[in-house]
Design a protein around this motif. Structure first.
Motif, PDB file in Angstrom:
ATOM      1  N   SER A 128       0.998  -1.312   0.127  1.00 32.73           N
ATOM      2  CA  SER A 128      -0.087   0.106  -0.109  1.00 32.73           C
ATOM      3  C   SER A 128       0.796   1.314  -0.227  1.00 32.73           C
ATOM      4  O   SER A 128       2.070   1.301   0.562  1.00 32.73           O
ATOM      5  CB  SER A 128      -0.912   0.074   1.169  1.00 32.73           C
ATOM      6  OG  SER A 128      -0.056   0.208   2.428  1.00 32.73           O
ATOM      7  N   ALA A 129       0.362   2.360  -0.774  1.00 32.82           N
ATOM      8  CA  ALA A 129       0.889   3.493  -0.722  1.00 32.82           C
ATOM      9  C   ALA A 129       0.108   4.634  -0.542  1.00 32.82           C
ATOM     10  O   ALA A 129      -1.011   4.660  -1.221  1.00 32.82           O
ATOM     11  CB  ALA A 129       1.924   3.612  -1.931  1.00 32.82           C
ATOM     12  N   TRP A 130       0.645   5.810   0.306  1.00 31.93           N
ATOM     13  CA  TRP A 130      -0.277   7.111   0.135  1.00 31.93           C
ATOM     14  C   TRP A 130       0.597   8.098   0.441  1.00 31.93           C
ATOM     15  O   TRP A 130       1.720   8.062   0.942  1.00 31.93           O
ATOM     16  CB  TRP A 130      -1.045   6.664   1.962  1.00 31.93           C
ATOM     17  CG  TRP A 130      -1.837   7.817   2.438  1.00 31.93           C
ATOM     18  CD1 TRP A 130      -3.180   8.188   2.039  1.00 31.93           C
ATOM     19  CD2 TRP A 130      -1.374   8.787   3.250  1.00 31.93           C
ATOM     20  NE1 TRP A 130      -3.564   9.270   2.604  1.00 31.93           N
ATOM     21  CE2 TRP A 130      -2.526   9.912   3.265  1.00 31.93           C
ATOM     22  CE3 TRP A 130      -0.218   9.202   3.783  1.00 31.93           C
ATOM     23  CZ2 TRP A 130      -2.435  10.982   4.097  1.00 31.93           C
ATOM     24  CZ3 TRP A 130      -0.033  10.221   4.401  1.00 31.93           C
ATOM     25  CH2 TRP A 130      -1.351  11.182   4.592  1.00 31.93           C
ATOM     26  N   VAL A 131       0.251   9.116  -0.546  1.00 34.88           N
ATOM     27  CA  VAL A 131       0.787  10.444  -0.283  1.00 34.88           C
ATOM     28  C   VAL A 131      -0.218  11.680  -0.287  1.00 34.88           C
ATOM     29  O   VAL A 131      -1.215  11.613  -0.876  1.00 34.88           O
ATOM     30  CB  VAL A 131       1.512  10.495  -1.928  1.00 34.88           C
ATOM     31  CG1 VAL A 131       2.250  11.688  -2.009  1.00 34.88           C
ATOM     32  CG2 VAL A 131       2.529   9.418  -2.020  1.00 34.88           C
ATOM     33  N   ARG A 132       0.273  12.516   0.425  1.00 35.06           N
ATOM     34  CA  ARG A 132      -0.486  13.791   0.481  1.00 35.06           C
ATOM     35  C   ARG A 132       0.160  14.967   0.525  1.00 35.06           C
ATOM     36  O   ARG A 132       1.516  15.315   0.943  1.00 35.06           O
ATOM     37  CB  ARG A 132      -1.111  13.880   2.065  1.00 35.06           C
ATOM     38  CG  ARG A 132      -2.119  14.979   2.301  1.00 35.06           C
ATOM     39  CD  ARG A 132      -3.249  14.692   3.464  1.00 35.06           C
ATOM     40  NE  ARG A 132      -2.082  14.670   4.463  1.00 35.06           N
ATOM     41  CZ  ARG A 132      -2.800  14.650   5.874  1.00 35.06           C
ATOM     42  NH1 ARG A 132      -4.133  14.034   5.871  1.00 35.06           N
ATOM     43  NH2 ARG A 132      -2.082  14.348   6.928  1.00 35.06           N
ATOM     44  N   SER A 133      -0.284  15.912   0.009  1.00 31.37           N
ATOM     45  CA  SER A 133       0.661  17.224  -0.296  1.00 31.37           C
ATOM     46  C   SER A 133      -0.220  18.516  -0.037  1.00 31.37           C
ATOM     47  O   SER A 133      -1.408  18.584  -0.546  1.00 31.37           O
ATOM     48  CB  SER A 133       1.023  17.371  -1.852  1.00 31.37           C
ATOM     49  OG  SER A 133       1.874  18.561  -2.032  1.00 31.37           O
ATOM     50  N   ASP A 134       0.313  19.139   1.242  1.00 27.65           N
ATOM     51  CA  ASP A 134      -0.464  20.219   1.521  1.00 27.65           C
ATOM     52  C   ASP A 134      -1.999  19.955   2.101  1.00 27.65           C
ATOM     53  O   ASP A 134      -2.790  20.651   1.764  1.00 27.65           O
ATOM     54  CB  ASP A 134      -0.402  21.448   0.595  1.00 27.65           C
ATOM     55  CG  ASP A 134       0.957  22.151   0.641  1.00 27.65           C
ATOM     56  OD1 ASP A 134       1.606  21.933   1.687  1.00 27.65           O
ATOM     57  OD2 ASP A 134       1.195  22.569  -0.284  1.00 27.65           O
ATOM     58  N   GLY A 135      -2.088  18.867   2.649  1.00 29.66           N
ATOM     59  CA  GLY A 135      -3.359  18.416   3.056  1.00 29.66           C
ATOM     60  C   GLY A 135      -4.230  17.650   1.840  1.00 29.66           C
ATOM     61  O   GLY A 135      -5.270  17.174   2.379  1.00 29.66           O
ATOM     62  N   VAL A 136      -3.586  17.644   0.637  1.00 32.58           N
ATOM     63  CA  VAL A 136      -4.467  17.047  -0.236  1.00 32.58           C
ATOM     64  C   VAL A 136      -3.998  15.465  -0.811  1.00 32.58           C
ATOM     65  O   VAL A 136      -2.914  15.561  -1.061  1.00 32.58           O
ATOM     66  CB  VAL A 136      -4.511  17.860  -1.659  1.00 32.58           C
ATOM     67  CG1 VAL A 136      -5.331  17.272  -2.781  1.00 32.58           C
ATOM     68  CG2 VAL A 136      -5.255  19.230  -1.472  1.00 32.58           C
ATOM     69  N   VAL A 137      -4.793  14.679  -0.641  1.00 27.37           N
ATOM     70  CA  VAL A 137      -4.144  13.264  -0.870  1.00 27.37           C
ATOM     71  C   VAL A 137      -3.983  13.173  -2.480  1.00 27.37           C
ATOM     72  O   VAL A 137      -5.138  13.091  -3.017  1.00 27.37           O
ATOM     73  CB  VAL A 137      -5.326  12.239  -0.376  1.00 27.37           C
ATOM     74  CG1 VAL A 137      -4.805  10.933  -0.770  1.00 27.37           C
ATOM     75  CG2 VAL A 137      -5.469  12.372   1.174  1.00 27.37           C
ATOM     76  N   GLY A 138      -2.838  12.687  -2.898  1.00 25.33           N
ATOM     77  CA  GLY A 138      -2.573  12.509  -4.150  1.00 25.33           C
ATOM     78  C   GLY A 138      -2.711  11.264  -4.728  1.00 25.33           C
ATOM     79  O   GLY A 138      -2.820  10.924  -5.771  1.00 25.33           O
ATOM     80  N   SER A 139      -2.605  10.103  -3.912  1.00 25.64           N
ATOM     81  CA  SER A 139      -2.609   8.917  -4.174  1.00 25.64           C
ATOM     82  C   SER A 139      -2.910   7.996  -2.724  1.00 25.64           C
ATOM     83  O   SER A 139      -2.476   8.226  -1.696  1.00 25.64           O
ATOM     84  CB  SER A 139      -1.568   8.325  -4.931  1.00 25.64           C
ATOM     85  OG  SER A 139      -0.339   8.485  -4.087  1.00 25.64           O
ATOM     86  N   ASP A 140      -3.758   6.882  -3.004  1.00 20.39           N
ATOM     87  CA  ASP A 140      -4.035   6.066  -1.806  1.00 20.39           C
ATOM     88  C   ASP A 140      -4.321   4.664  -2.301  1.00 20.39           C
ATOM     89  O   ASP A 140      -5.467   4.606  -2.821  1.00 20.39           O
ATOM     90  CB  ASP A 140      -5.215   6.774  -0.829  1.00 20.39           C
ATOM     91  CG  ASP A 140      -5.432   5.704   0.271  1.00 20.39           C
ATOM     92  OD1 ASP A 140      -4.804   4.866   0.591  1.00 20.39           O
ATOM     93  OD2 ASP A 140      -6.197   6.048   1.189  1.00 20.39           O
ATOM     94  N   THR A 141      -3.323   3.763  -2.481  1.00 20.76           N
ATOM     95  CA  THR A 141      -3.367   2.769  -3.364  1.00 20.76           C
ATOM     96  C   THR A 141      -3.113   1.523  -2.709  1.00 20.76           C
ATOM     97  O   THR A 141      -2.144   1.509  -1.897  1.00 20.76           O
ATOM     98  CB  THR A 141      -2.631   2.818  -4.582  1.00 20.76           C
ATOM     99  OG1 THR A 141      -2.713   4.223  -5.369  1.00 20.76           O
ATOM    100  CG2 THR A 141      -2.708   2.098  -5.920  1.00 20.76           C
TER     101      THR A 141
END
Length: 690
Positions: free
Chosen positions: A421-434
């Motif tokens: 699983s991978a999760w990325v967030r930038s400035d509070g906005v989730v870019g990916s959650d996979t």
């Protein structure tokens, strides 16, 4: 009548890693060995120093990489990648994680032997090892009181201390405890980093380990043997990266040995953006490792033995930018890598002379997780997690079908499952959650024939295959999923073993040819963005070469060793996006390396030990948009130690890299940034046995 002098013989060599035999003369694998006498010298300060005695074995090109066997990094060309590495590292039988291999047990105080197995080991070992394996064995408990102490002081304020003690509790239980600590200052220059709170950690190379082992003989006839081991270690190595004249306008060049490239020597591009420093890109990484092992052996009779090895290891690597925690600093990084590996191997060994076989089962579960919080122009957060399960049945048999002739057959049935699983967030906005998963089954064969001739010679021809699972991965930059194929090899190897001159001379040679399909290589679509990393498959590649190793007891006071490694590697078809690496050799794969060593002296009195190693040039790493990697020049190193030994004590003066040869293990440029090899160290060591 005058008493006849005792014959001069080589010390016996007992193997710990070979699953078919403990006798080096019966092993067909290509094995590099550094014994207790060599490890006791201060010119071998950690286990990677022992590689200089071996053919076609070397350290990785950087702190964040593994070891190299036959031109292949133990992590493959996917540094720290998910899943099985190409070569495994075992400490007292406990299989290590990737981070534990990079930064775990380092010193060799109270160590008995280091063995490196070159080439595929899939039919004889727990985890399928396409490139090879390392087995490090520390001293076991004995039913007699013994102890050792060691003190070292050397260049760059190098301080090291070791202490070990063992005894019997009763006639069934014995123990041994040991510890080692080492600290050394970096000799590189970081003037613009001195103001950060983590500066001292960054410029200090330090490690320690505390270990305990218990030996239990639960039965009166000693047919069952149990060894319980536990160790906890810390490792905080320094980085040896220096910037060159093309790093930035203000860079003074490599001779200044400046490592603060993200401080006052910031590249011109970033200065054009109004920045004066970016220490956020300079990591301080420190690793803690716990190892627990339970090894049980039981002899049913003289021919049949059961071995059960339970291993548990947990590594935690903390990563912080050098300025993280310093008041007033807001562009920072903090993060961590956690890896936990639980493995169980059970095997039966049978040896009746004509028929020898080993059959085993293996199961492992590995959990990996990491996080990274970065404050730069935006506040970026990432979380990654993975679980890898691996189950296998493996075995190998050798049968003497005619006088002096044996046929060898082996196989492995392997299953692997990966959930990621991978999760990325930038400035509070989730870019990916996979989330993604992958599984694979494979059958790996081995076949060979062996012929013994003369009194102490044998030759074997072996064909075996190697395998590294593919996987399903996540492209962090946008959260998209992709798959990469398994990595496979076919290896043909000719091995020869011989003893001569009444066992004073031992020779071994292996010649191999290996074809690779879909070799896994990590690249970046954007060289400056770690989130753009992905794994590509090199269509075709090949490698071939040879190892020659010699041990000679020249006199009752002089032992000689030598090794020669020859290697040719090539990508015959490798195109990935804009990159075409076809025709290039593998990185960190020298065409030749040579080692010569001697040890002169008696049990007491004066002694001298020396070692010369040399290797030819290599290319640096494969990197996106760099079609012609930098060629790193060959180099030679001289190590020397001399001293005086008493019955219980020994005093040694030593020098490693005696002539202070400067060489690079990595170069991004040329003239931009390089990783500097180990420099000269001069020091003194005191050993005491009690």
């Amino acid at each position: 009548m005058a008493q006849q002098a005792a014959p001069i013989e080589l010390d016996p060599v007992v193997l710990y890693g070979d699953r078919t035999t403990t006798d080096i003369d019966e092993a067909t694998a290509s094995i590099g060995i550094v014994n207790e006498r060599q490890l006791a010298q201060p010119i071998v300060q950690d286990y990677t120093d022992s590689f200089r005695y071996m053919a076609n074995v070397s350290t990785g090109d950087w702190t964040e990489s593994g070891f190299v066997v036959r031109g292949i990094n133990s992590e493959g060309l996917t540094p720290g990648g998910l899943g099985a590495p190409l070569a495994s590292f075992y400490i007292d039988g406990v299989q290590q994680t990737v981070e534990g291999t990079r930064r775990g047990l380092r010193g060799v105080f109270d160590t008995e032997q280091v063995e490196v197995y070159r080439g595929p080991q899939s039919t004889l070992t727990g985890r399928a090892a396409l490139a090879g394996a390392i087995y490090l064995r520390t001293k076991d408990p004995e039913f007699a009181r013994s102890g050792a102490a060691q003190l070292t002081y050397g260049s760059d304020n190098h301080k090291q201390a070791g202490l070990a003690f063992g005894d019997a509790i009763n006639d069934r239980i014995a123990y041994r405890v040991s510890g080692e600590w080492s600290e050394k200052d970096s000799d590189l220059n970081y003037p613009s980093y001195a103001r950060y709170d983590r500066y001292d950690d960054y410029v200090t190379d330090d490690y320690w380990v505390a270990r305990g082992k218990v030996l239990w003989l639960p039965t009166e006839n000693d047919d069952t043997r149990v060894i319980l081991s536990y160790a906890r270690s810390f490792d905080g190595p320094t980085q040896n990266d220096i910037v060159g004249p093309l790093w930035s306008t203000g860079s003074p060049g490599y001779d200044a040995r400046r490592g603060d490239g993200w401080g006052s020597l910031l590249p011109d591009y970033y200065r054009s953006l109004g920045l004066t420093a970016l220490p956020v890109y300079q990591d301080v990484r420190e690793t803690y490792v716990n190892n627990l092992g339970i090894e049980v052996t039981h002899d049913f009779n003289a021919n049949l033995r059961l071995t059960a090895m339970t291993g548990w290891t947990k590594s935690l690597t903390e990563r912080h930018s050098i300025n993280e925690g310093t008041p007033g600093e807001f562009m920072t990084v903090d993060g961590a890598f956690r890896q936990e590996l639980l493995s169980q191997e059970i095997r039966l060994n049978y040896d009746s002379g004509a028929l020898r076989w080993v059959a085993g089962a293996y199961a492992a579960r590995e959990k990996q997780s990491s996080f990274r919080n970065q404050q730069l122009l935006s506040y970026d957060e990432s979380r990654n997690a993975a679980t890898i399960r691996n189950y296998a049945l493996f075995g190998e048999a050798s049968y003497e079908f005619a006088p002096n002739w044996r046929v060898i057959g082996g196989a492995r049935l392997d299953y692997i499952q990966q959930d990621q699983s991978a999760w990325v967030r930038s400035d509070g906005v989730v870019g990916s959650d996979t989330d993604t998963d992958f599984s694979d089954r494979v059958f790996i064969p081995k076949l060979g024939v062996e012929y013994s001739f003369g009194a102490n010679q044998s030759v074997a021809l072996i064909y075996q295959e190697g395998y590294r699972p593919g996987g399903s991965a996540i492209y962090v930059a946008d959260g998209s999923q992709y798959e990469y194929d398994p990595e496979k090899t076919r290896n043909l190897e000719l091995a020869w073993r011989g003893r001569f001159m009444q066992d004073r001379l031992r020779l071994g040679a292996n010649v191999f040819y290996q074809e690779w399909t879909d070799q896994q290589v990590e690249l970046r679509r954007d060289p400056l963005d770690w989130q753009s990393s992905y794994i590509a498959n090199a269509g075709k590649s090949k490698s071939y070469g040879a190892e020659f190793e010699l041990a000679y007891a020249a006199t009752d006071m002089l032992d000689l060793t030598a090794s020669v490694g020859l290697l040719h590697t090539k990508f015959t078809d490798f195109r990935a996006g804009p990159d075409d690496f076809t025709g290039l050799p593998f990185p960190s794969a020298p065409k030749s390396n040579i080692s010569l060593g001697f040890a002169w002296g008696d049990v007491t009195g004066p002694f001298v030990n020396g070692h010369i190693s040399a290797q030819s040039s290599t290319i640096s790493r494969l990197e996106s948009y760099v079609p012609d990697p930098v060629t790193l020049g060959g180099h030679g190193l001289v190590d020397l130690a001399a001293g005086y030994a008493w019955e219980e004590a020994k005093l040694t003066a030593y020098a490693t890299n005696l002539f202070d040869k400067e060489y690079f293990t990595y170069d991004y440029g040329p003239g931009v940034m390089a990783t500097l090899g180990d420099r000269r160290e001069v020091g003194i060591r005191l050993d005491y046995q009690f």
